[in-house]
Design a protein around this motif. Structure first.
Motif, PDB file in Angstrom:
ATOM      1  N   LEU A 111     -40.401 -41.557 107.454  1.00 51.56           N
ATOM      2  CA  LEU A 111     -39.434 -42.632 107.619  1.00 51.56           C
ATOM      3  C   LEU A 111     -39.759 -43.406 108.888  1.00 51.56           C
ATOM      4  N   ARG A 112     -39.776 -44.734 108.755  1.00 52.86           N
ATOM      5  CA  ARG A 112     -40.080 -45.615 109.878  1.00 52.86           C
ATOM      6  C   ARG A 112     -38.988 -46.685 109.930  1.00 52.86           C
ATOM      7  N   VAL A 113     -38.499 -46.982 111.128  1.00 57.99           N
ATOM      8  CA  VAL A 113     -37.302 -47.801 111.303  1.00 57.99           C
ATOM      9  C   VAL A 113     -37.632 -49.171 111.878  1.00 57.99           C
ATOM     10  N   LEU A 114     -37.107 -50.208 111.231  1.00 57.69           N
ATOM     11  CA  LEU A 114     -37.109 -51.559 111.791  1.00 57.69           C
ATOM     12  C   LEU A 114     -35.740 -51.742 112.421  1.00 57.69           C
ATOM     13  N   GLN A 115     -35.698 -51.720 113.734  1.00 56.29           N
ATOM     14  CA  GLN A 115     -34.428 -51.766 114.448  1.00 56.29           C
ATOM     15  C   GLN A 115     -33.891 -53.191 114.530  1.00 56.29           C
ATOM     16  N   ALA A 116     -32.570 -53.306 114.538  1.00 57.51           N
ATOM     17  CA  ALA A 116     -31.877 -54.590 114.682  1.00 57.51           C
ATOM     18  C   ALA A 116     -32.403 -55.632 113.700  1.00 57.51           C
ATOM     19  N   ALA A 117     -32.493 -55.256 112.450  1.00 56.50           N
ATOM     20  CA  ALA A 117     -32.994 -56.165 111.412  1.00 56.50           C
ATOM     21  C   ALA A 117     -32.012 -57.313 111.188  1.00 56.50           C
ATOM     22  N   THR A 118     -32.549 -58.483 110.985  1.00 61.20           N
ATOM     23  CA  THR A 118     -31.718 -59.650 110.702  1.00 61.20           C
ATOM     24  C   THR A 118     -31.192 -59.553 109.268  1.00 61.20           C
ATOM     25  N   PRO A 119     -30.115 -60.262 108.975  1.00 63.09           N
ATOM     26  CA  PRO A 119     -29.625 -60.282 107.582  1.00 63.09           C
ATOM     27  C   PRO A 119     -30.696 -60.776 106.609  1.00 63.09           C
ATOM     28  N   GLU A 120     -31.524 -61.721 107.042  1.00 60.41           N
ATOM     29  CA  GLU A 120     -32.593 -62.230 106.188  1.00 60.41           C
ATOM     30  C   GLU A 120     -33.624 -61.145 105.898  1.00 60.41           C
ATOM     31  N   ALA A 121     -33.946 -60.341 106.909  1.00 58.87           N
ATOM     32  CA  ALA A 121     -34.913 -59.253 106.705  1.00 58.87           C
ATOM     33  C   ALA A 121     -34.370 -58.232 105.713  1.00 58.87           C
ATOM     34  N   LEU A 122     -33.079 -57.922 105.828  1.00 59.26           N
ATOM     35  CA  LEU A 122     -32.459 -56.984 104.892  1.00 59.26           C
ATOM     36  C   LEU A 122     -32.580 -57.494 103.459  1.00 59.26           C
ATOM     37  N   GLU A 123     -32.257 -58.766 103.265  1.00 57.62           N
ATOM     38  CA  GLU A 123     -32.329 -59.363 101.929  1.00 57.62           C
ATOM     39  C   GLU A 123     -33.766 -59.418 101.420  1.00 57.62           C
ATOM     40  N   ASP A 124     -34.698 -59.773 102.302  1.00 56.72           N
ATOM     41  CA  ASP A 124     -36.097 -59.874 101.890  1.00 56.72           C
ATOM     42  C   ASP A 124     -36.646 -58.525 101.433  1.00 56.72           C
ATOM     43  N   VAL A 125     -36.308 -57.462 102.138  1.00 55.44           N
ATOM     44  CA  VAL A 125     -36.780 -56.128 101.754  1.00 55.44           C
ATOM     45  C   VAL A 125     -36.185 -55.736 100.406  1.00 55.44           C
ATOM     46  N   GLN A 126     -34.883 -55.944 100.237  1.00 52.45           N
ATOM     47  CA  GLN A 126     -34.242 -55.612  98.960  1.00 52.45           C
ATOM     48  C   GLN A 126     -34.861 -56.412  97.820  1.00 52.45           C
ATOM     49  N   ARG A 127     -35.070 -57.692  98.034  1.00 51.98           N
ATOM     50  CA  ARG A 127     -35.643 -58.553  96.999  1.00 51.98           C
ATOM     51  C   ARG A 127     -37.079 -58.116  96.668  1.00 51.98           C
ATOM     52  N   ALA A 128     -37.854 -57.777  97.682  1.00 53.19           N
ATOM     53  CA  ALA A 128     -39.234 -57.354  97.450  1.00 53.19           C
ATOM     54  C   ALA A 128     -39.286 -56.103  96.585  1.00 53.19           C
ATOM     55  N   PHE A 129     -38.436 -55.128  96.886  1.00 51.40           N
ATOM     56  CA  PHE A 129     -38.426 -53.916  96.067  1.00 51.40           C
ATOM     57  C   PHE A 129     -37.921 -54.216  94.656  1.00 51.40           C
ATOM     58  N   ALA A 130     -36.928 -55.092  94.534  1.00 51.75           N
ATOM     59  CA  ALA A 130     -36.397 -55.436  93.214  1.00 51.75           C
ATOM     60  C   ALA A 130     -37.471 -56.069  92.333  1.00 51.75           C
ATOM     61  N   TYR A 131     -38.340 -56.885  92.946  1.00 55.40           N
ATOM     62  CA  TYR A 131     -39.396 -57.567  92.195  1.00 55.40           C
ATOM     63  C   TYR A 131     -40.747 -56.865  92.313  1.00 55.40           C
ATOM     64  N   GLN A 132     -40.732 -55.636  92.819  1.00 52.94           N
ATOM     65  CA  GLN A 132     -41.929 -54.802  92.942  1.00 52.94           C
ATOM     66  C   GLN A 132     -43.043 -55.495  93.726  1.00 52.94           C
ATOM     67  N   GLN A 133     -42.659 -56.157  94.815  1.00 50.76           N
ATOM     68  CA  GLN A 133     -43.629 -56.781  95.709  1.00 50.76           C
ATOM     69  C   GLN A 133     -43.935 -55.800  96.842  1.00 50.76           C
TER      70      GLN A 133
END
Length: 92
Positions: A48-70
């Motif tokens: 497990l590796r942590v991106l600290q203090a992630a912006t709301p945009e980063a949170l959405e981008d990560v979720q979207r990337a996994f949803a679209y298998q990017q």
């Protein structure tokens, strides 16, 4: 394509004592404890590796990337391997 993109990132970061890898899972703390920043936790190479203090945009981008298998590529300093310095999302 994915392998060449990862190789490009690895070649670039190796010069800076950094390492990288492709995430195969993630955890997002949607509602952190009061006074705590939001973090994104990526599972890379079974660690497990942590991106600290992630912006709301980063949170959405990560979720979207996994949803679209990017591919989601995490970059960390080899001296602090559990703290992400950067997250890159490949949209090809």
């Amino acid at each position: 394509m994915l392998v060449s993109a990862v190789q490009q990132v690895v070649q670039h970061v190796q010069q800076q004592r950094l390492a990288s890898g492709v995430a195969d899972g993630f955890i997002i703390i949607v509602h952190p404890l009061q006074g705590h920043a939001r973090h994104v936790v990526l599972r890379i190479n079974n660690q497990l590796r942590v991106l600290q203090a992630a912006t709301p945009e980063a949170l959405e981008d990560v979720q979207r990337a996994f949803a679209y298998q990017q591919p989601v590529i995490g970059v960390w300093d080899t001296q602090s391997p559990h703290v992400l310095r950067s997250v890159r999302i490949q949209r090809i």
